[in-house]
Design a protein around this motif. Structure first.
Motif, short mmCIF file in Angstrom:
data_model
loop_
_atom_site.label_atom_id
_atom_site.label_comp_id
_atom_site.label_asym_id
_atom_site.label_seq_id
_atom_site.Cartn_x
_atom_site.Cartn_y
_atom_site.Cartn_z
N ILE A 218 0.86 -1.19 0.00
CA ILE A 218 0.00 0.00 0.00
C ILE A 218 0.90 1.23 0.00
CG2 ILE A 218 -0.20 -0.01 2.53
CD1 ILE A 218 -3.02 1.17 2.11
N ASN A 219 0.57 2.24 -0.82
CA ASN A 219 1.40 3.46 -0.84
C ASN A 219 0.89 4.45 0.20
OD1 ASN A 219 -0.91 4.43 -2.06
ND2 ASN A 219 0.15 5.51 -3.69
N GLN A 220 1.64 5.50 0.35
CA GLN A 220 1.35 6.47 1.39
C GLN A 220 0.00 7.16 1.17
OE1 GLN A 220 3.12 6.96 4.15
NE2 GLN A 220 1.59 8.42 4.88
N ARG A 221 -0.32 7.43 -0.11
CA ARG A 221 -1.57 8.13 -0.39
C ARG A 221 -2.78 7.28 0.01
NH1 ARG A 221 -4.66 11.87 0.35
NH2 ARG A 221 -6.33 12.17 -1.18
N ALA A 222 -2.74 5.96 -0.27
CA ALA A 222 -3.84 5.09 0.14
C ALA A 222 -3.96 5.04 1.65
CB ALA A 222 -3.63 3.70 -0.44
N ALA A 223 -2.81 5.00 2.34
CA ALA A 223 -2.84 4.99 3.80
C ALA A 223 -3.47 6.27 4.34
CB ALA A 223 -1.43 4.80 4.34
N GLU A 224 -3.18 7.41 3.70
CA GLU A 224 -3.76 8.68 4.14
C GLU A 224 -5.27 8.67 3.94
OE1 GLU A 224 -1.77 11.60 1.87
OE2 GLU A 224 0.11 11.50 3.02
N ILE A 225 -5.72 8.11 2.81
CA ILE A 225 -7.16 8.06 2.56
C ILE A 225 -7.87 7.26 3.65
CG2 ILE A 225 -8.94 7.21 0.98
CD1 ILE A 225 -7.03 7.85 -1.32
N LEU A 226 -7.26 6.15 4.06
CA LEU A 226 -7.88 5.26 5.05
C LEU A 226 -7.53 5.64 6.49
CD1 LEU A 226 -7.35 1.87 3.20
CD2 LEU A 226 -9.43 3.24 3.31
N GLY A 227 -6.60 6.54 6.68
CA GLY A 227 -6.28 6.99 8.02
C GLY A 227 -5.36 6.07 8.79
N TYR A 228 -4.68 5.14 8.11
CA TYR A 228 -3.75 4.22 8.76
C TYR A 228 -2.32 4.58 8.39
CZ TYR A 228 -7.65 0.98 9.69
OH TYR A 228 -8.80 0.39 10.13
N ARG A 229 -1.39 3.94 9.15
CA ARG A 229 -0.01 3.87 8.69
C ARG A 229 0.09 2.66 7.76
NH1 ARG A 229 1.04 5.03 14.15
NH2 ARG A 229 1.57 2.84 14.54
N PRO A 230 0.96 2.67 6.77
CA PRO A 230 1.02 1.58 5.80
C PRO A 230 1.21 0.21 6.45
CG PRO A 230 2.25 3.45 4.99
CD PRO A 230 1.85 3.80 6.37
N ASN A 231 2.07 0.10 7.46
CA ASN A 231 2.31 -1.22 8.06
C ASN A 231 1.10 -1.74 8.84
OD1 ASN A 231 2.48 0.65 10.08
ND2 ASN A 231 4.29 -0.21 11.05
N GLN A 232 0.20 -0.84 9.27
CA GLN A 232 -1.01 -1.27 9.96
C GLN A 232 -1.99 -1.94 8.99
OE1 GLN A 232 -2.18 2.47 11.67
NE2 GLN A 232 -1.34 1.91 13.69
N ILE A 233 -2.06 -1.42 7.77
CA ILE A 233 -3.00 -1.97 6.79
C ILE A 233 -2.56 -3.35 6.34
CG2 ILE A 233 -3.95 -1.62 4.47
CD1 ILE A 233 -3.98 1.33 5.00
N LEU A 234 -1.25 -3.58 6.22
CA LEU A 234 -0.75 -4.87 5.73
C LEU A 234 -1.08 -6.02 6.67
CD1 LEU A 234 2.74 -3.78 4.34
CD2 LEU A 234 0.59 -4.08 3.10
N LYS A 235 -1.49 -5.71 7.89
CA LYS A 235 -1.84 -6.76 8.85
C LYS A 235 -3.33 -7.12 8.82
CE LYS A 235 1.78 -5.18 12.01
NZ LYS A 235 2.08 -4.63 13.35
N LYS A 236 -4.10 -6.38 7.99
CA LYS A 236 -5.54 -6.60 7.98
C LYS A 236 -5.97 -7.22 6.66
CE LYS A 236 -6.68 -2.66 10.94
NZ LYS A 236 -7.48 -3.41 11.92
N PRO A 237 -6.98 -8.05 6.66
CA PRO A 237 -7.57 -8.50 5.39
C PRO A 237 -8.31 -7.35 4.74
CG PRO A 237 -8.81 -9.36 7.23
CD PRO A 237 -7.60 -8.69 7.82
#
Length: 867
Positions: A218-237
């Motif tokens: 996930i890139n930084q822009r997608a993380a900003e849209i979802l409000g997460y840090r990138p490494n937090q999203i990689l742990k979720k389905p």
């Protein structure tokens, strides 16, 4: 065995061209056919040997070896590998020739099989890989030669050993090439991943790589849209990031992308859930990809809210331009108008339909030269911003000033595509600036050039005169007794007289000459381009003649005269200020010689002007240095023969000149305005002296008479000053008599009557000095609270010899007695004058006949005055 065969194929095909799936399969099939052909030829050769056909066996072996080289050479040549193809062709040709002429066919077959690995190894293998291959082949070849030399080599064994030598070289080559292919593939994968990460990190859209329904990148822009840090999203389905109602649609999209190989065009809207639990609408574009050899889906995520905000921002910008007060114009690269806003229409008068498709030069007024526009185009086509003031023309033909900025618009490649012009109508500001510039160079009252503009024009006239050997004259004009008009009639009358006089002077000038107003009653005329000094006197006389006709202002006929001083270039100076100073000095000389005349400058005048300046400077210091003093002249009551009062008269005890007479310095005090502080000193000093006399036991009811100048009387603070002085000195108001000249009383401003009544209410006596010298009716004697009249000395001087003066004096005394006013005759100097005055019924007199003005200590108040 199958894996080895695949390794051999990949190792041989890899170095020939970049590996792709389709091309690798095609090349592997081709090389497999070639190798099968070689094995078939070798097999046939062995079979022929076994059936005792030794002649055909070597021929077929040579042909097989030659074809093994020729066919790859042909294939490589078609791919553009000419160097490699040429080498294989040369080797094949040499091998065929060697096989034909060889004596021992068995040697030809053996060395043919040995030659192929050597050639391939030398072309494809680096030294570290070729050495073991060549060593293996040489060892096998050596074993073959030793066995044959011993005479015990079987034909079949020799052929097999030769084939083994060739295969050993091919296996080594294939293993190395496979390693190279794998390294290249891993390097390309790493490079592709780095490129993907770099592109994704700088992308304006969100990017998510999904494999097996889990985000793997996930890139930084997608993380900003979802409000997460990138490494937090990689742990979720991915299911936890999508709104539950939207998950089936997103999941179907992912499945379809994987199943169809990436053929799911179009954009899809979905709802995602941010870390804070808020829903965000996004637009998804999907594409199939590989992630670490695993099928994955590449999702491009765009925040619809951001797009909506961007669209809203664009609408705001559009509305701002539409509603802006500044004119906005957009043209293409060639300057053709594409857009104008309503403000532009309002300022220019043109509609959008009239201007779109045209060029802005429709607005050109022609007031700016072509160089201006060349500079404009050179600046903006060079990519720079141009700012300046344009003089443009509206649709109705009127001109207007526009402060304009033109900005080039560039695309992502830096190429200019459009020009944006913003401007505002500054016609009012420019008019104000022109007005300010006009006021900076012109007199506000008369509209004539002021001192600054006059000196500039004089400088230019002198430059032309030097070049053409001509003459220049400066005429300095000062009105005679103009101060008297201001004091008696008011400044508004004086201002109107100056305006009319300026018009007269300007009307009588030649073209190219200048008349300026320096302030007050001073006018200066510049006579440029004179042939000789003789041209000046006629103009000076004509100027004086313009003053002979009366000025009619508010139904009053006013007469004024002027004194003119003249300086000439080059005889009287070469610089503007010098000529002006010398003309001023000549003007004072004209006043001294009787006024209403003109005088040319002479060197003696400068010395006199310097003396006058020195005199004025010393006079300014006289008050601080306590050089003024008062003398007192008694006023005698003719009935009692005693002193009824005294008049305070100002004197100046100059440290070098001695006692200066009032006629020498009082006019200077009036001109410089020093009369106000000096008059205050006179009032305070005279009242203090009266208190001293009263405290000394003077038994007579003494009054002190003090003269008020026109400046003092027009100052409304005079009442407060009198109150203050009376309070400080403690004398009764009835002991103070203020003398005002008749002309000041008649024509002062409207506040005059209020001041007189205020002073009268305090008990202060008021007297008219110099009575008989006024210009108007005597009705003011009934309106104003006057206590006494002082007949002017000009009537008393000839009263004994001039019957008209005697009649005026008798009539004045009779009128005053009828109005119950006291009368004082000034300037009495002889017995004959005294007799006439007494017979006419005058009660009080003052003059040299009784006493000269004396210092306070010499005034004797209680004793009768000797006749």
């Amino acid at each position: 065995m199958n894996k080895s065969w695949i390794a051999i194929r990949e190792g041989l095909v890899a170095p020939l061209a970049p590996i792709t799936d389709a091309e690798q399969r095609r090349q592997s099939r081709l090389l497999s056919a070639l190798l099968l052909f070689v094995l078939a030829v070798g097999g046939m050769s062995l079979a022929l040997r076994l059936v005792s056909l030794p002649v055909l066996s070597p021929v077929l072996a040579v042909l097989g070896a030659a074809l093994l080289l020729l066919l790859p050479a042909y294939w490589l040549a078609r791919r553009g590998e000419y160097r490699l193809g040429a080498a294989l062709t040369a080797g094949s040709t040499a091998l065929a020739c060697f096989g034909v002429i060889a004596i021992d066919p068995y040697d030809v077959l053996a060395y043919t099989y040995l030659l192929l690995p050597v050639v391939l190894g030398s072309l494809f293998l680096p030294l570290r890989a070729a050495v073991p291959a060549v060593a293996a082949m040489v060892t096998l070849a050596g074993v073959t030669v030793l066995i044959r030399t011993a005479g015990s080599l079987d034909i079949t064994l020799g052929a097999q050993l030769s084939s083994l030598a060739m295969l050993s070289g091919l296996i080594v080559l294939a293993a190395w090439q496979r390693n190279q292919v794998e390294n290249d593939r891993q390097s390309r994968l790493r490079q592709n991943e780095e490129n993907l990460r770099s592109l994704a990190a700088n992308a304006t859209d969100g990017i998510i790589v999904v494999a097996r329904e889990h985000p793997v990148y996930i890139n930084q822009r997608a993380a900003e849209i979802l409000g997460y840090r990138p490494n937090q999203i990689l742990k979720k389905p991915l299911e936890q990031l999508v709104r539950p109602a939207e998950w089936p649609k997103v999941r179907a999209l992912l499945t379809e992308m994987v199943a169809t190989g990436g053929h799911a065009p179009g954009q899809h809207e979905a709802g995602f859930v941010t870390k804070s639990g808020q829903e965000v609408a996004v637009e998804i574009t999907a594409a199939r990809t590989l992630w670490q050899d695993t099928p994955a889906v590449l999702l491009f995520v765009r925040d619809l809210g951001q797009r909506q905000r961007a669209e809203e921002q664009m609408r705001k910008l559009s509305h701002a331009i539409e509603q802006a007060a500044d004119a906005v114009l957009i043209t293409d690269r060639q300057g053709v108008i594409e857009y104008i806003n309503p403000a532009f229409e309002q300022i220019t008068g043109y509609s959008t339909a009239e201007l779109v498709g045209k060029k802005p030069n429709m607005l050109s007024s022609g007031r700016q030269d072509p160089e201006f526009y060349r500079s404009l185009w050179h600046t903006i086509t060079g990519g720079d911003v141009f700012t300046d003031i344009f003089i443009n023309k509206r649709k109705d033909g009127t001109l207007y000033y526009e402060e304009k900025t033109i900005t080039p618009l560039k695309d992502d490649a830096g190429r200019i595509t459009h020009f944006v012009s913003t401007g505002r109508d500054i016609s009012e500001r420019m008019a104000a600036q022109e007005r300010m510039q006009y006021l900076a160079q012109h007199d506000v009252l008369t509209g004539l050039p002021n001192r600054a503009l006059f000196l500039d024009r004089l400088q230019q006239a002198l430059a032309r005169a030097r070049w053409h050997d001509r003459r220049v004259a400066v005429l300095f004009i000062d009105l005679d007794r103009f101060k008297h008009i201001n004091d008696s009639l008011g400044h508004h009358i004086g201002d109107r007289l100056l305006i009319e006089l300026g018009g007269r002077l300007e009307f009588n000038l030649r073209d190219g000459d200048t008349v300026a107003h320096f302030g007050g009653d001073e006018f200066v005329i510049l006579l440029a381009d004179l042939a000789s000094e003789q041209d000046v006197p006629p103009i000076a006389r004509k100027t004086l003649a313009t003053l002979e006709h009366p000025f009619v202002i508010e139904q009053r006929e006013l007469y004024v005269t002027g004194s003119i001083g003249i300086s000439l270039y080059p005889s009287d100076g070469h610089e503007p200020l010098v000529l002006l100073k010398n003309a001023d000095a000549a003007m004072y000389r004209a006043k001294e010689t009787g006024k209403n005349n003109y005088q040319f400058y002479s060197a003696e005048m400068s010395a006199k002007a310097f003396e006058r300046l020195t005199f004025e400077t010393q006079l300014r210091r006289a008050l601080d240095r306590d050089e003024f003093l008062l003398h007192y002249q008694p006023i005698v009551d003719l009935e009692t023969g005693k002193i009824s009062g005294v008049e305070a008269l100002l004197r100046w005890q100059h440290p070098e000149l001695g006692l200066v007479t009032p006629s020498d310095f009082i006019p200077v005090l009036e001109e410089t305005g020093l009369i106000v502080p000096v008059g205050e000193w006179v009032l305070r000093t005279a009242c203090n002296q009266t208190r001293v006399w009263q405290q000394a036991g003077a038994r007579v009811p003494l009054r002190i008479a003090v003269n008020l100048s026109g400046r003092q009387f027009r100052d409304k603070s005079i009442v407060a000053l009198v109150d203050q002085v009376l309070k400080e000195t403690g004398i009764e108001p009835t002991a103070l008599e203020l003398e005002i000249t008749e002309s000041v009383l008649m024509h002062s401003q409207d506040g005059c009557e209020d001041i007189l009544h205020a002073l009268h209410a305090r008990g202060v006596r008021l007297a008219i000095d110099d009575f008989g010298t006024g210009y108007s009716s005597l009705s003011y004697l009934k309106r104003f609270p006057i206590h006494a009249l002082k007949i002017d000395r000009s009537f008393v001087r000839d009263v004994a010899t001039d019957t008209e003066d005697a009649s005026i004096v008798r009539a004045t005394i009779a009128m005053a007695r009828s109005l119950k006013l006291d009368v004082v005759a000034e300037g009495l100097e002889s017995r004959e004058q005294l007799d006439v005055i007494r017979d006419a019924g005058c009660h009080e007199v003052q003059g040299f006949f009784f006493a000269h003005p004396l210092p306070a200590e010499r005034v004797i108040l209680d004793e009768p005055v000797p006749n």
